[in-house]
Design a protein around this motif. Structure first.
Motif, PDB file in Angstrom:
ATOM      1  N   TYR A  24       0.829  -1.200   0.000  1.00 56.67           N
ATOM      2  CA  TYR A  24       0.000   0.000   0.000  1.00 56.67           C
ATOM      3  C   TYR A  24       0.866   1.254   0.000  1.00 56.67           C
ATOM      4  O   TYR A  24       0.607   2.218  -0.744  1.00 56.67           O
ATOM      5  CB  TYR A  24      -0.902  -0.028   1.241  1.00 56.67           C
ATOM      6  N   THR A  25       1.930   1.268   0.784  1.00 58.10           N
ATOM      7  CA  THR A  25       2.811   2.433   0.881  1.00 58.10           C
ATOM      8  C   THR A  25       3.555   2.670  -0.431  1.00 58.10           C
ATOM      9  O   THR A  25       3.655   3.819  -0.906  1.00 58.10           O
ATOM     10  CB  THR A  25       3.809   2.237   2.029  1.00 58.10           C
ATOM     11  N   ASN A  60      -7.586   7.779  13.067  1.00 59.21           N
ATOM     12  CA  ASN A  60      -6.468   8.717  13.225  1.00 59.21           C
ATOM     13  C   ASN A  60      -6.583   9.957  12.351  1.00 59.21           C
ATOM     14  O   ASN A  60      -5.716  10.838  12.401  1.00 59.21           O
ATOM     15  CB  ASN A  60      -5.138   8.014  12.934  1.00 59.21           C
ATOM     16  N   ASP A  64      -7.271   9.589   4.200  1.00 61.59           N
ATOM     17  CA  ASP A  64      -8.033   9.382   5.445  1.00 61.59           C
ATOM     18  C   ASP A  64      -7.697   8.004   6.018  1.00 61.59           C
ATOM     19  O   ASP A  64      -7.874   6.980   5.346  1.00 61.59           O
ATOM     20  CB  ASP A  64      -9.534   9.475   5.154  1.00 61.59           C
ATOM     21  N   SER A  65      -7.225   7.976   7.250  1.00 60.25           N
ATOM     22  CA  SER A  65      -6.828   6.711   7.887  1.00 60.25           C
ATOM     23  C   SER A  65      -7.860   6.208   8.885  1.00 60.25           C
ATOM     24  O   SER A  65      -7.572   5.315   9.690  1.00 60.25           O
ATOM     25  CB  SER A  65      -5.482   6.878   8.600  1.00 60.25           C
ATOM     26  N   LEU A 118      -3.689  11.487   7.319  1.00 64.73           N
ATOM     27  CA  LEU A 118      -2.249  11.337   7.555  1.00 64.73           C
ATOM     28  C   LEU A 118      -1.519  11.283   6.211  1.00 64.73           C
ATOM     29  O   LEU A 118      -2.070  10.788   5.220  1.00 64.73           O
ATOM     30  CB  LEU A 118      -1.958  10.061   8.344  1.00 64.73           C
ATOM     31  N   CYS A 150       1.306   4.220  -3.140  1.00 62.53           N
ATOM     32  CA  CYS A 150       1.090   5.656  -2.991  1.00 62.53           C
ATOM     33  C   CYS A 150       2.336   6.445  -3.378  1.00 62.53           C
ATOM     34  O   CYS A 150       2.249   7.484  -4.063  1.00 62.53           O
ATOM     35  CB  CYS A 150       0.694   5.970  -1.535  1.00 62.53           C
ATOM     36  N   GLN A 180      -8.536  -1.413  -0.946  1.00 59.83           N
ATOM     37  CA  GLN A 180      -8.143  -1.546   0.459  1.00 59.83           C
ATOM     38  C   GLN A 180      -9.376  -1.763   1.352  1.00 59.83           C
ATOM     39  O   GLN A 180      -9.378  -2.621   2.231  1.00 59.83           O
ATOM     40  CB  GLN A 180      -7.373  -0.295   0.907  1.00 59.83           C
ATOM     41  N   ARG A 181     -10.415  -0.973   1.119  1.00 62.29           N
ATOM     42  CA  ARG A 181     -11.631  -1.124   1.929  1.00 62.29           C
ATOM     43  C   ARG A 181     -12.303  -2.460   1.660  1.00 62.29           C
ATOM     44  O   ARG A 181     -12.822  -3.104   2.574  1.00 62.29           O
ATOM     45  CB  ARG A 181     -12.590   0.016   1.656  1.00 62.29           C
ATOM     46  N   SER A 200       0.461   9.884   3.289  1.00 58.49           N
ATOM     47  CA  SER A 200       0.738   8.528   2.818  1.00 58.49           C
ATOM     48  C   SER A 200       1.966   8.487   1.904  1.00 58.49           C
ATOM     49  O   SER A 200       2.591   7.430   1.756  1.00 58.49           O
ATOM     50  CB  SER A 200      -0.474   7.971   2.063  1.00 58.49           C
TER      51      SER A 200
END
Length: 612
Positions: free
Chosen positions: A29-30, A59, A55-56, A62, A33, A148-149, A64
């Motif tokens: 994922y990182t 939290n 949107d995390s 943040l 991005c 991801q969702r 990415s």
């Protein structure tokens, strides 16, 4: 010049091709991005700094990815990002460095999923093209977020499905021990474990209750004792311990028991999950795998969900299988912990208040009084009766009127008596003349006879005079007429001895108390008390018990004794017949005895009637 332009074009195409290759091969994922942001900056050109903020969840938003890597945005660039999140729309600002700042929102189903912010050194005329390229490129990030969702939802569904399946298996067993054995066996089969152990805390030490693939086992075996220590280690640290003998220990939790257990015959991979309900840690589950089969984060999450859901069911089944004295002990222990432990301030205040009230009423004393319904009567009650048969002629008073001594209250018709008196008077005059003639003629015998007749006539006159006087009925003393109303009987006949009025004095009273037979043993002559009348509730009157009579009367479903008392305080407002409540003062006793005496007396009588 043309050669330099051609070289720059080839260099740019090469960089763009490398960026596409990196982006296409992104696995995490990182990386996805970061490579996407590098690709966008390469395609746009003139970018000095870029940031992707997503949107995390809990939290918030943040960073990415950032380009160039490890660069630090200044305050102006940070403000641009915050404004883009707040406005949720495309923004273009002139920065203090002379470049342009661009912020573009990334939306997902009308929901703000992130913001892309860039700092560019480009002409103003190309900014619309830049915004267009960012808009087209943001579709890749939307696809990433959706994937991801979807992945998270799938994992959550799988986790929930596994937990529900295992819970159904546990619930299918009626007793605790078969349920615990079914739980560890199903868990071992679902996650390929060599052994799964389930233990519950007892007397501050975990006791292994179920072992997979083992219906019976000795609780004094070395393996069981070491497993108990492994579970205690996780419970004491209030955290999940994942031990891997082949990996470097990076956890902050102590794993000494796990390491010793693994070296003494256990497996290389050990996962221990403490079981708790709030702050109450009541057991643990330990899973073991051989070398090369470590528990990854996803598996740990699924196993924790399953264990958390099924452990409460197992705990409830154990409580249901307990004997009655175990239930009593556990309930008493829980209540004592709540009473003397932390929290439950309201319960502690209530129990403390009750204890203080009980102590107060146990040692505090008060006057023990016996209450009774009371009625006020005159000390003397004189009846005014008809002296002879006759007819009522007049009535001056009636019940409730005050009278003075000698005052005429009523009058009987005296016309017949007056005529009879006149007859006797004329007859007496006649006899007197005859007597005088007999004396003059010296007729002694005749004189004696006439003298006797004169005396008889005089006696009759005296009787008539007496009856005439008694036709006036007068008050015997100063007082109050308590009964009698002849105003509606004028002219009617009365019988001799018929009570026409009753008069009571206003200066002397007595109190009639009706004492309940259950309290009669406490009453004696000379005891003092206070009386409050219904018509004079603001004033109390002192009295003393003068006579205890063995006369009972059935009142309101009970037996009551008649007790007479002498009223000591006289008030002008008192009247015979007033009712109220009197209390006889017995002695000083403890308040708790005074309040509980009726109940204790009732219980004693009931026990006596029930005992054979």
């Amino acid at each position: 010049m043309q050669l330099d332009s051609q070289l720059d074009s080839e260099t740019g195409n090469e960089l763009l091709r490398q960026a596409w290759v990196q982006f296409s091969g992104a696995e995490s994922y990182t990386d996805y991005c970061q490579y996407w942001l590098e690709l966008m900056c390469t395609r746009i050109g003139g970018v000095t700094m870029a940031t992707l903020v997503l949107d995390s969840g809990e939290n918030g938003f943040l960073p990415s990815a950032i380009w160039p890597e490890k660069s630090q945005p200044d305050e102006e660039f940070t403000a641009l990002i915050e404004e883009g999140i707040e406005e949720a729309s495309g923004l273009v600002h002139s920065l203090a460095s002379g470049s342009y700042g661009v912020a573009f929102p990334i939306r997902l189903d009308d929901e703000l999923a992130g913001v892309v912010a860039l700092s560019l050194n480009v002409p103003h005329i190309v900014l619309p093209e830049v915004m267009e390229q960012i808009q087209w490129g943001s579709a890749w990030i939307e696809l990433l977020v959706r994937r991801q969702r979807g992945k998270e939802q799938t994992e959550q569904f799988d986790r929930l499905s596994g937990a529900v399946d295992l819970l159904a298996a546990v619930l299918s067993e009626a007793r605790f021990q078969p349920s615990a054995l079914r739980f560890v066996n199903e868990l071992a089969a679902a996650y390929g474990c060599d052994r799964v152990s389930f233990g519950l805390t007892k007397s501050r030490q975990t006791e292994v209750t179920a072992l997979s693939h083992s219906a019976q086992f000795g609780k004094k075996m070395n393996l069981i004792r070491r497993l108990s220590g492994v579970m205690d280690e996780a419970i004491l640290q209030r955290g999940v311990i994942s031990y891997n003998a082949a990996a470097t220990d990076e956890s902050q939790l102590v794993m000494r028991e796990h390491a010793q257990f693994s070296q003494s015959g256990g497996n290389a991979n050990i996962l221990t999950i403490p079981l708790h309900s709030g702050d109450d840690y009541f057991g643990a589950v330990t899973l073991e795998r051989p070398v090369g089969q470590a528990f990854d984060e996803q598996e740990q999450g699924r196993i924790c969900s399953i264990v958390a859901l099924s452990s409460e069911v197992l705990r409830n089944k154990q409580n249901q299988d307990s004997s009655w004295y175990q239930h009593l002990y556990r309930s008493t222990k829980t209540q004592l912990q709540r009473l003397f432990g932390a929290g439950y301030l309201g319960r502690k205040l209530i129990l403390t208040s009750i204890a203080l009230v009980c102590l107060f009423f146990t040692f505090a004393t008060g006057t023990y009084r016996v209450a009774a319904d009371s009625v006020l009567e005159g000390e003397v009650r004189r009846a005014v009766v008809a002296p002879f048969e006759g007819y009522l002629d007049d009535a001056q008073v009636k019940a409730g009127d005050r009278v003075s001594a000698g005052q005429e209250m009523s009058r009987l018709d005296d016309r017949d008596l007056t005529l009879e008196k006149l007859g006797y008077l004329s007859e007496g005059a006649k006899l007197q003349r005859q007597y005088e003639e007999a004396v003059a003629n010296r007729d002694r015998a005749e004189a004696k006879i006439l003298q006797a007749q004169l005396e008889q006539n005089l006696a009759q006159l005296n009787l008539i005079e007496s009856q005439l006087q008694r036709t006036r009925l007068k008050a015997p003393f100063d007082g109050l007429v308590v009964s009698g109303d002849l105003s509606q009987r004028l002219g009617s006949a009365v019988e001799q001895g018929e009570v026409l009025f009753e008069v009571a004095p206003l200066e002397r009273y007595r109190v009639i108390l009706w004492i309940d037979e259950h309290r009669m043993a406490d009453i004696d002559n000379g005891q003092q008390g206070r009386l409050i009348l219904n018509s004079l509730p603001e004033q109390s009157f002192a009295f003393s018990v003068s006579q205890v009579t063995p006369v009972t009367e059935a009142r309101d479903g009970g037996n009551y004794f008649r007790v007479e008392a002498q009223l000591q305080d006289i008030s002008p407002g008192l009247r015979p017949g007033m009712e109220g409540v009197g209390k006889v003062e017995i002695d000083d006793r403890r308040l708790i005895w005074i309040w509980s005496y009726p109940l204790i007396q009732w219980v004693k009588l009931k026990l006596w009637s029930w005992i054979p």
